[in-house]
Scaffold this motif. Structure first.
Motif, PDB file in Angstrom:
ATOM      1  N   LEU A 243     113.845  -4.098  -6.152  1.00 51.67           N
ATOM      2  CA  LEU A 243     112.740  -4.840  -6.749  1.00 51.67           C
ATOM      3  C   LEU A 243     111.639  -3.918  -7.238  1.00 51.67           C
ATOM      4  N   GLN A 244     111.296  -2.906  -6.446  1.00 46.01           N
ATOM      5  CA  GLN A 244     110.195  -2.034  -6.828  1.00 46.01           C
ATOM      6  C   GLN A 244     110.532  -1.232  -8.081  1.00 46.01           C
ATOM      7  N   ASP A 245     111.757  -0.694  -8.168  1.00 41.32           N
ATOM      8  CA  ASP A 245     112.163   0.030  -9.369  1.00 41.32           C
ATOM      9  C   ASP A 245     112.104  -0.872 -10.594  1.00 41.32           C
ATOM     10  N   SER A 246     112.523  -2.112 -10.408  1.00 43.82           N
ATOM     11  CA  SER A 246     112.502  -3.061 -11.508  1.00 43.82           C
ATOM     12  C   SER A 246     111.079  -3.325 -11.976  1.00 43.82           C
ATOM     13  N   LEU A 247     110.165  -3.453 -11.021  1.00 44.92           N
ATOM     14  CA  LEU A 247     108.760  -3.677 -11.376  1.00 44.92           C
ATOM     15  C   LEU A 247     108.179  -2.481 -12.128  1.00 44.92           C
ATOM     16  N   VAL A 248     108.492  -1.282 -11.639  1.00 44.27           N
ATOM     17  CA  VAL A 248     107.969  -0.073 -12.282  1.00 44.27           C
ATOM     18  C   VAL A 248     108.465   0.020 -13.720  1.00 44.27           C
ATOM     19  N   ARG A 249     109.746  -0.249 -13.939  1.00 42.95           N
ATOM     20  CA  ARG A 249     110.288  -0.208 -15.301  1.00 42.95           C
ATOM     21  C   ARG A 249     109.603  -1.256 -16.177  1.00 42.95           C
ATOM     22  N   GLY A 250     109.362  -2.413 -15.607  1.00 39.10           N
ATOM     23  CA  GLY A 250     108.671  -3.455 -16.356  1.00 39.10           C
ATOM     24  C   GLY A 250     107.255  -3.040 -16.718  1.00 39.10           C
ATOM     25  N   TYR A 251     106.563  -2.390 -15.782  1.00 38.13           N
ATOM     26  CA  TYR A 251     105.210  -1.918 -16.060  1.00 38.13           C
ATOM     27  C   TYR A 251     105.215  -0.846 -17.152  1.00 38.13           C
ATOM     28  N   GLU A 252     106.213   0.032 -17.133  1.00 38.26           N
ATOM     29  CA  GLU A 252     106.311   1.071 -18.165  1.00 38.26           C
ATOM     30  C   GLU A 252     106.490   0.444 -19.552  1.00 38.26           C
ATOM     31  N   ARG A 253     107.301  -0.620 -19.624  1.00 34.96           N
ATOM     32  CA  ARG A 253     107.502  -1.293 -20.905  1.00 34.96           C
ATOM     33  C   ARG A 253     106.201  -1.954 -21.383  1.00 34.96           C
ATOM     34  N   LEU A 254     105.484  -2.558 -20.455  1.00 30.64           N
ATOM     35  CA  LEU A 254     104.208  -3.182 -20.827  1.00 30.64           C
ATOM     36  C   LEU A 254     103.200  -2.138 -21.302  1.00 30.64           C
ATOM     37  N   LEU A 255     103.182  -0.983 -20.655  1.00 25.87           N
ATOM     38  CA  LEU A 255     102.275   0.091 -21.085  1.00 25.87           C
ATOM     39  C   LEU A 255     102.621   0.563 -22.487  1.00 25.87           C
ATOM     40  N   ARG A 256     103.921   0.641 -22.798  1.00 26.52           N
ATOM     41  CA  ARG A 256     104.300   1.071 -24.144  1.00 26.52           C
ATOM     42  C   ARG A 256     103.810   0.077 -25.196  1.00 26.52           C
ATOM     43  N   LYS A 257     103.806  -1.208 -24.835  1.00 25.94           N
ATOM     44  CA  LYS A 257     103.285  -2.201 -25.772  1.00 25.94           C
ATOM     45  C   LYS A 257     101.787  -2.009 -26.013  1.00 25.94           C
ATOM     46  N   LYS A 258     101.126  -1.351 -25.078  1.00 19.53           N
ATOM     47  CA  LYS A 258      99.705  -1.021 -25.225  1.00 19.53           C
ATOM     48  C   LYS A 258      99.514   0.404 -25.739  1.00 19.53           C
ATOM     49  N   GLN A 259     100.577   0.943 -26.367  1.00 20.31           N
ATOM     50  CA  GLN A 259     100.545   2.301 -26.927  1.00 20.31           C
ATOM     51  C   GLN A 259     100.197   3.366 -25.877  1.00 20.31           C
ATOM     52  N   TRP A 260     100.761   3.221 -24.699  1.00 22.92           N
ATOM     53  CA  TRP A 260     100.546   4.208 -23.633  1.00 22.92           C
ATOM     54  C   TRP A 260     101.905   4.626 -23.099  1.00 22.92           C
ATOM     55  N   ARG A 261     102.279   5.881 -23.377  1.00 20.03           N
ATOM     56  CA  ARG A 261     103.556   6.398 -22.881  1.00 20.03           C
ATOM     57  C   ARG A 261     103.279   7.464 -21.830  1.00 20.03           C
ATOM     58  N   LEU A 262     103.946   7.328 -20.699  1.00 19.74           N
ATOM     59  CA  LEU A 262     103.747   8.258 -19.599  1.00 19.74           C
ATOM     60  C   LEU A 262     104.303   9.634 -19.928  1.00 19.74           C
ATOM     61  N   THR A 263     103.691  10.645 -19.356  1.00 19.65           N
ATOM     62  CA  THR A 263     104.217  12.004 -19.451  1.00 19.65           C
ATOM     63  C   THR A 263     104.117  12.637 -18.078  1.00 19.65           C
ATOM     64  N   SER A 264     104.675  13.811 -17.906  1.00 19.17           N
ATOM     65  CA  SER A 264     104.707  14.448 -16.589  1.00 19.17           C
ATOM     66  C   SER A 264     103.325  14.952 -16.178  1.00 19.17           C
ATOM     67  N   SER A 265     103.120  15.071 -14.865  1.00 24.36           N
ATOM     68  CA  SER A 265     101.867  15.647 -14.349  1.00 24.36           C
ATOM     69  C   SER A 265     101.702  17.075 -14.842  1.00 24.36           C
ATOM     70  N   LYS A 266     102.813  17.794 -14.942  1.00 21.62           N
ATOM     71  CA  LYS A 266     102.762  19.181 -15.418  1.00 21.62           C
ATOM     72  C   LYS A 266     102.209  19.249 -16.837  1.00 21.62           C
ATOM     73  N   ALA A 267     102.735  18.407 -17.724  1.00 22.49           N
ATOM     74  CA  ALA A 267     102.264  18.419 -19.107  1.00 22.49           C
ATOM     75  C   ALA A 267     100.798  18.020 -19.188  1.00 22.49           C
ATOM     76  N   LEU A 268     100.421  16.981 -18.442  1.00 20.39           N
ATOM     77  CA  LEU A 268      99.042  16.501 -18.483  1.00 20.39           C
ATOM     78  C   LEU A 268      98.078  17.579 -17.979  1.00 20.39           C
ATOM     79  N   ASN A 269      98.433  18.226 -16.878  1.00 19.98           N
ATOM     80  CA  ASN A 269      97.545  19.240 -16.304  1.00 19.98           C
ATOM     81  C   ASN A 269      97.449  20.491 -17.168  1.00 19.98           C
ATOM     82  N   GLU A 270      98.569  20.915 -17.744  1.00 21.93           N
ATOM     83  CA  GLU A 270      98.538  22.119 -18.571  1.00 21.93           C
ATOM     84  C   GLU A 270      97.689  21.922 -19.819  1.00 21.93           C
ATOM     85  N   VAL A 271      97.870  20.784 -20.481  1.00 20.71           N
ATOM     86  CA  VAL A 271      97.088  20.519 -21.687  1.00 20.71           C
ATOM     87  C   VAL A 271      95.617  20.325 -21.323  1.00 20.71           C
TER      88      VAL A 271
END
Length: 393
Positions: A243-271
């Motif tokens: 259930l939790q994995d399913s919810l997380v995937r659903g949240y990721e899809r909703l974020l993409r609809k809001k033009q927000w795509r996740l990236t790695s902590s490494k990429a975020l911190n380096e930039v």
């Protein structure tokens, strides 16, 4: 091995801007990957000053120029002649498998559908518009003319997210590893205008590698490439998603609809660190420096990290160059993870409300960059809710 035979028809007067920008030459190059062009025809009133200048170049490219006089002013009669000729070729030259119609006109939809009924592959070519969106469903593939899709960065992001969602949906429905050719054909059957190059990727493999939830691998025996959803069983055995994995995937899809795509902590911190060390820089300059200093981050990861920093208001406009270019800087005192997480959750809460999706706090932790105990998580949720209310006020 025989190559597929292709017939190309251009309604010149509907696509003058495309012709001015070397459109036919680029199209021929693209079609050469499919097969052999045995028919090249261009239709228009060649007495019209607006199209006379195209004759020499089209002739050089091997087109037969078909003249159509328009007895009524502003009435294009070329489309009737083009339709007659296309059906004639389809009946009399059955060896032609691909028909390419560069028209820019939705009136050709019945012709596209008729060719499909005859077992032909159809490529439509035209400008991006509400009309083209209705036409492209009748085609095997649809190619946009010009660069209209790059005019709006927001639209490009939206198109990219839609394409990534489609790739995930097809893999999820298949419930098994798919060859890349099968996956791409599946995407084209749903969206005939899909083209990874329009989205800024050099190849279909590069496009898939940019999707966090998809794993691309090469078969050790035949060297063919395949794609599968991360966490799915490569052997295709059924496995229930908790259930939790399913919810997380659903949240990721909703974020993409809001033009927000996740990236790695490494990429975020380096930039983030790079932008912090080099204030008052343009985003192009920050991207260039990130590519120079990091051997691990791809251009896609750098771009996603920059977008997150801007949308979280971590990276803000701090001035303008002499040329009027925006210069960006970072507040060195802020808490990066908390600031980004609050901004991300505010978008997620908005999307969940719009879609009637319930928020499960336990599943939120898998999305966050920071680590929070229960009290800190409650405070973060309150902060995000306040940001959401402020944005929607």
């Amino acid at each position: 091995m025989d190559r597929s035979k292709i017939a190309l028809f251009i309604d010149v007067e509907n696509l003058t801007h495309w012709l001015k920008n070397n459109g036919p030459d680029l199209l021929i190059t693209e079609l050469s990957a499919i097969g052999q062009l045995i028919v090249r025809r261009a239709y228009g009133n060649w007495g019209n000053p607006c199209v006379q200048g195209f004759q020499s170049e089209l002739n050089r490219l091997g087109f037969e120029l078909i003249h159509n006089f328009h007895p009524v002013s502003k009435k294009n009669s070329s489309d009737i002649q083009l339709t007659i000729d296309v059906i004639d070729y389809a009946h009399n030259l059955p060896g032609i498998q691909w028909f390419v119609l560069a028209t820019g006109d939705s009136d050709f939809s019945p012709l596209f559908r008729k060719l499909r009924e005859m077992g032909k592959e159809v490529i439509g070519v035209g400008p991006r518009s509400p009309l083209s969106e209705s036409v492209k469903t009748s085609c095997s593939k649809y190619l946009y003319t010009g660069t209209e899709h790059t005019a709006s960065k927001k639209e490009l992001r939206s198109n990219t997210d839609d394409a990534m969602d489609l790739a995930e949906k097809i893999l999820r429905a298949a419930d098994q590893t798919l060859p890349l050719s099968t996956l791409k054909n599946g995407m084209l059957s749903v969206d005939s205008a899909f083209n990874e190059r329009d989205l800024g990727y050099r190849s279909f493999i590069d496009f898939l590698k940019a999707i966090d939830s998809i794993e691309v691998a090469q078969d050790g025996k035949n060297k063919s490439w395949t794609a599968t959803l991360k966490g799915s069983d490569p052997a295709g055995e059924a496995r229930e998603e908790n259930l939790q994995d399913s919810l997380v995937r659903g949240y990721e899809r909703l974020l993409r609809k809001k033009q927000w795509r996740l990236t790695s902590s490494k990429a975020l911190n380096e930039v983030y660190q790079l932008a912090r060390q080099h204030p008052q820089q343009s985003k192009e300059r920050i991207t260039e420096e990130a590519r120079k200093h990091s051997q691990m981050l791809t251009s896609v990861e750098i771009n996603k990290a920059l977008i997150i920093l801007v949308r979280s208001k971590v990276l803000r406009v701090s001035g303008f160059s002499d040329a009027g270019e925006k210069l960006w800087s970072i507040d060195p005192e802020l808490n990066l993870a908390r600031t980004v997480d609050a901004a991300m959750l505010s978008r997620l809460f908005s999307a969940c409300r719009e879609n009637g999706t319930k928020i499960e706090k336990a599943a939120l932790r898998d999305l966050l960059y920071g680590k929070y105990d229960n009290n800190a998580l409650e405070q973060l949720i309150e902060q995000a809710s306040a940001l959401q209310e402020k944005a929607e006020a």
